[in-house]
Write a protein that holds these residues in place. Structure first.
Motif, PDB file in Angstrom:
ATOM      1  N   LEU A 353      -6.133  -7.127 -15.849  1.00  0.00           N
ATOM      2  CA  LEU A 353      -6.007  -5.618 -15.944  1.00  0.00           C
ATOM      3  C   LEU A 353      -4.730  -5.124 -15.830  1.00  0.00           C
ATOM      4  N   GLY A 354      -4.635  -4.190 -16.796  1.00  0.00           N
ATOM      5  CA  GLY A 354      -3.259  -3.620 -16.751  1.00  0.00           C
ATOM      6  C   GLY A 354      -3.136  -2.462 -15.608  1.00  0.00           C
ATOM      7  N   ARG A 355      -1.875  -1.834 -15.665  1.00  0.00           N
ATOM      8  CA  ARG A 355      -1.369  -0.903 -14.813  1.00  0.00           C
ATOM      9  C   ARG A 355      -2.530   0.408 -14.738  1.00  0.00           C
ATOM     10  N   MET A 356      -3.058   0.833 -13.505  1.00  0.00           N
ATOM     11  CA  MET A 356      -3.972   1.908 -13.319  1.00  0.00           C
ATOM     12  C   MET A 356      -3.468   3.197 -13.373  1.00  0.00           C
ATOM     13  N   GLY A 357      -4.108   4.152 -13.933  1.00  0.00           N
ATOM     14  CA  GLY A 357      -3.616   5.502 -13.754  1.00  0.00           C
ATOM     15  C   GLY A 357      -4.802   6.231 -12.883  1.00  0.00           C
ATOM     16  N   VAL A 358      -4.435   6.841 -11.916  1.00  0.00           N
ATOM     17  CA  VAL A 358      -5.466   7.211 -10.956  1.00  0.00           C
ATOM     18  C   VAL A 358      -5.240   8.811 -10.664  1.00  0.00           C
ATOM     19  N   THR A 359      -6.270   9.582 -10.581  1.00  0.00           N
ATOM     20  CA  THR A 359      -6.223  11.082 -10.305  1.00  0.00           C
ATOM     21  C   THR A 359      -5.811  11.163  -8.825  1.00  0.00           C
ATOM     22  N   MET A 360      -5.465  12.445  -8.507  1.00  0.00           N
ATOM     23  CA  MET A 360      -4.701  12.659  -7.056  1.00  0.00           C
ATOM     24  C   MET A 360      -5.710  13.607  -6.264  1.00  0.00           C
ATOM     25  N   MET A 361      -6.974  13.348  -6.226  1.00  0.00           N
ATOM     26  CA  MET A 361      -7.677  14.153  -5.359  1.00  0.00           C
ATOM     27  C   MET A 361      -7.844  13.646  -3.932  1.00  0.00           C
ATOM     28  N   ALA A 362      -7.717  14.535  -2.937  1.00  0.00           N
ATOM     29  CA  ALA A 362      -8.063  14.070  -1.591  1.00  0.00           C
ATOM     30  C   ALA A 362      -9.364  14.206  -1.056  1.00  0.00           C
ATOM     31  N   CYS A 363      -9.644  12.961  -0.242  1.00  0.00           N
ATOM     32  CA  CYS A 363     -11.105  12.944   0.313  1.00  0.00           C
ATOM     33  C   CYS A 363     -10.854  12.490   1.849  1.00  0.00           C
ATOM     34  N   PRO A 364     -12.087  12.432   2.658  1.00  0.00           N
ATOM     35  CA  PRO A 364     -12.120  12.096   3.898  1.00  0.00           C
ATOM     36  C   PRO A 364     -11.329  10.687   4.003  1.00  0.00           C
ATOM     37  N   ALA A 365     -10.798  10.416   5.119  1.00  0.00           N
ATOM     38  CA  ALA A 365      -9.759   9.085   5.460  1.00  0.00           C
ATOM     39  C   ALA A 365     -10.407   7.944   5.299  1.00  0.00           C
ATOM     40  N   ALA A 366     -11.785   7.868   5.703  1.00  0.00           N
ATOM     41  CA  ALA A 366     -12.488   6.457   5.549  1.00  0.00           C
ATOM     42  C   ALA A 366     -12.889   6.059   3.893  1.00  0.00           C
ATOM     43  N   GLN A 367     -13.005   7.483   3.464  1.00  0.00           N
ATOM     44  CA  GLN A 367     -13.328   7.130   2.026  1.00  0.00           C
ATOM     45  C   GLN A 367     -11.996   6.848   1.084  1.00  0.00           C
ATOM     46  N   MET A 368     -10.797   7.422   1.498  1.00  0.00           N
ATOM     47  CA  MET A 368      -9.586   7.016   1.055  1.00  0.00           C
ATOM     48  C   MET A 368      -9.034   5.766   1.076  1.00  0.00           C
ATOM     49  N   ALA A 369      -9.609   5.102   2.471  1.00  0.00           N
ATOM     50  CA  ALA A 369      -9.094   3.638   2.760  1.00  0.00           C
ATOM     51  C   ALA A 369     -10.089   2.724   2.149  1.00  0.00           C
ATOM     52  N   GLN A 370     -11.258   3.199   1.641  1.00  0.00           N
ATOM     53  CA  GLN A 370     -12.067   2.281   1.005  1.00  0.00           C
ATOM     54  C   GLN A 370     -11.729   2.228  -0.475  1.00  0.00           C
ATOM     55  N   GLU A 371     -11.320   3.504  -1.081  1.00  0.00           N
ATOM     56  CA  GLU A 371     -10.829   3.393  -2.332  1.00  0.00           C
ATOM     57  C   GLU A 371      -9.608   2.440  -2.582  1.00  0.00           C
ATOM     58  N   ARG A 372      -8.652   2.623  -1.498  1.00  0.00           N
ATOM     59  CA  ARG A 372      -7.241   1.874  -1.408  1.00  0.00           C
ATOM     60  C   ARG A 372      -7.620   0.436  -1.597  1.00  0.00           C
ATOM     61  N   ARG A 373      -8.921  -0.271  -0.995  1.00  0.00           N
ATOM     62  CA  ARG A 373      -9.100  -1.610  -1.095  1.00  0.00           C
ATOM     63  C   ARG A 373      -9.525  -1.686  -2.432  1.00  0.00           C
ATOM     64  N   VAL A 374     -10.421  -0.719  -3.259  1.00  0.00           N
ATOM     65  CA  VAL A 374     -10.618  -1.017  -4.345  1.00  0.00           C
ATOM     66  C   VAL A 374      -9.664  -1.314  -5.500  1.00  0.00           C
ATOM     67  N   LEU A 375      -8.656  -0.194  -5.380  1.00  0.00           N
ATOM     68  CA  LEU A 375      -7.655  -0.340  -6.284  1.00  0.00           C
ATOM     69  C   LEU A 375      -6.674  -1.563  -5.881  1.00  0.00           C
ATOM     70  N   ASP A 376      -6.462  -2.006  -4.850  1.00  0.00           N
ATOM     71  CA  ASP A 376      -5.632  -3.220  -4.447  1.00  0.00           C
ATOM     72  C   ASP A 376      -6.271  -4.509  -5.177  1.00  0.00           C
ATOM     73  N   ALA A 377      -7.873  -4.457  -5.008  1.00  0.00           N
ATOM     74  CA  ALA A 377      -8.572  -5.626  -5.415  1.00  0.00           C
ATOM     75  C   ALA A 377      -8.287  -5.584  -6.972  1.00  0.00           C
ATOM     76  N   LEU A 378      -8.577  -4.450  -7.637  1.00  0.00           N
ATOM     77  CA  LEU A 378      -8.242  -4.483  -9.204  1.00  0.00           C
ATOM     78  C   LEU A 378      -6.862  -5.098  -9.576  1.00  0.00           C
ATOM     79  N   ASP A 379      -6.034  -4.707  -8.597  1.00  0.00           N
ATOM     80  CA  ASP A 379      -4.350  -5.018  -8.956  1.00  0.00           C
ATOM     81  C   ASP A 379      -4.518  -6.662  -8.804  1.00  0.00           C
ATOM     82  N   THR A 380      -5.178  -7.225  -8.459  1.00  0.00           N
ATOM     83  CA  THR A 380      -5.136  -8.720  -8.268  1.00  0.00           C
ATOM     84  C   THR A 380      -6.258  -9.575  -8.879  1.00  0.00           C
ATOM     85  N   VAL A 381      -7.159  -8.990  -9.773  1.00  0.00           N
ATOM     86  CA  VAL A 381      -7.882  -9.457 -10.510  1.00  0.00           C
ATOM     87  C   VAL A 381      -7.543 -10.556 -11.481  1.00  0.00           C
ATOM     88  N   ARG A 382      -8.013 -11.825 -11.794  1.00  0.00           N
ATOM     89  CA  ARG A 382      -7.416 -12.792 -12.608  1.00  0.00           C
ATOM     90  C   ARG A 382      -8.560 -13.352 -13.233  1.00  0.00           C
TER      91      ARG A 382
END
Length: 409
Positions: A353-382
């Motif tokens: 997977l190549g480098r991701m572009g992501v929109t910049m909308m803010a959401c509740p903290a728990a939702q943003m933390a889960q989103e960060r885990r998703v994006l981090d996971a995508l970054d290391t898919v092999r």
């Protein structure tokens, strides 16, 4: 060039005992939004296509005074997936169309429900272009130059240019098409769409392969090339017509005493684990070699996948987390709060997977933390894996373990 195949099943009505003879029914109805009555001689054609552009089933009938929604039914072999197309002609000219309605590979009847057709008018002398993944056609309609983009037609007028052929929309919409040889520049309603490339028909290519003793089959437009025994054996023969049976396609090649059978069942390469859409069996004389066939990308593309687990944890708060793979190497989806987009590449052994572009909308903290885990996971898919239940596993990280699991509704 052999791109078409003999129709296996002709026009047919519903068969109550279809499941007992290796076939099943696909049914639905056709409609359109326009309040236009169909003449009695309006022609309706419904076709189901499988792999290798094989016609799996077809139904043709006239409206005979009936109006939309028009019911249809056709019969296809069991165990094969495909796409359904429907076309309504009036006076022999195409008027409404729908394409690529997918059906899966099961043994059960399918009800596609009501399908809405879109109006269509063919362009004369049309040239097709690819404008950064967007199909564009430029041709003649009613003696006027027309640019067709996303189902919309722009009437064009020739404009002065130093080189090439430049056209602007006559409706003042700031739409311009400037062609120079095999390339063109497109401005659509004031937005620069970049460079377009004249679409050239790609040569057909299908591959099947296996390990131990290392064999490979390449099916092209006109020939079948076979190598085996780690390239010690090499054979070529004219491409035969594909034969269809419940759950499988086959190519009989008596000139070289060979036969390739492709079962539409998930196959995993026994060396790399890469999933493929077909189980391949190659018979060479008295020998029987097994392996996998098809393009792994076919398993990823299509409808969006809904991610349900991230790094072993179930998605919380009913978040709508998705990922979709298109046919030109791009991915997109929702990470829970923001949208992401990027590219992907299938290698011989994995998924990058190549480098991701992501929109910049803010959401509740728990939702943003889960989103960060998703994006981090995508970054290391092999690599990716599809299990027997149809779940998609995106695998990677330091432990080479499932990072994201997803399914289709």
């Amino acid at each position: 060039m052999r791109r078409s195949s003999t129709a296996i099943l002709a026009t047919c009505l519903a068969l109550p005992l279809a499941a007992q003879d290796g076939t099943r029914d696909i049914a639905g109805s056709l409609t359109y939004l326009a309040r236009i009555a169909l003449p009695p001689d309006a022609e309706v054609a419904v076709t189901a296509r499988g792999a290798f552009e094989t016609v799996l089933g077809a139904s043709r009938f006239t409206a005979d005074g009936k109006q939309v929604p028009l019911p249809f039914s056709l019969t296809v072999p069991n165990g094969l997936s495909g796409q359904l197309d429907a076309l309504i002609r009036i006076g022999g000219a195409p008027r409404w169309i729908i394409r690529d309605i997918a059906f899966d590979a099961s043994d059960m009847p399918v009800d596609l429900g009501e399908l809405r057709l879109d109006p269509t008018t063919p362009l004369a002398f049309a040239t097709q272009y690819d404008c950064n993944g967007r199909p564009v056609a430029f041709g003649i309609l009613n003696d006027r130059a027309v640019l067709r983009v996303d189902g919309r037609d722009f009437e064009m007028e020739e404009a002065v240019s130093a080189s090439g052929a430049r056209y602007v929309a006559s409706d003042g919409s700031d739409t311009e098409f400037w062609s120079k040889g095999d390339t063109a520049m497109l401005t659509l309603e004031g937005q620069d769409m970049g460079q377009c490339i004249k679409a050239m028909p790609e040569p057909f290519l299908y591959r099947a392969r296996g390990n131990e003793p290392g064999w490979h089959v390449r099916i092209g437009d006109d020939t079948v090339d076979i190598t085996a025994d780690y390239s010690a054996l090499s054979l070529t023969t004219p491409r035969p017509e594909v034969q269809v049976s419940p759950g499988a396609y086959s190519f009989a090649m008596p000139q070289i005493d060979a036969r390739l059978t492709l079962q539409e069942r998930l196959c995993h390469d026994d060396a790399t684990g890469m999933p493929y859409p077909h189980i391949a069996t190659l018979r060479l004389g008295e020998r029987r070699l097994t392996g996998c066939g098809g393009d792994p990308a076919e398993l990823l593309t299509g409808a969006a996948w809904h991610i349900e687990h991230v790094a072993g944890q179930e998605v919380t708060d009913n978040a709508d987390i998705t990922i979709a793979f298109d046919t030109v190497g791009r991915i997109s989806g929702r990470a829970g709060c923001n949208r992401f987009m990027g590219g992907y590449e299938l290698t011989g052994e994995g998924l990058r997977l190549g480098r991701m572009g992501v929109t910049m909308m803010a959401c509740p903290a728990a939702q943003m933390a889960q989103e960060r885990r998703v994006l981090d996971a995508l970054d290391t898919v092999r690599r990716f894996y599809i299990d027997a239940s149809g779940w998609l596993l995106l695998v990677g990280g330091a432990k080479d373990a499932p990072l994201l699991t997803a399914r289709r509704p």
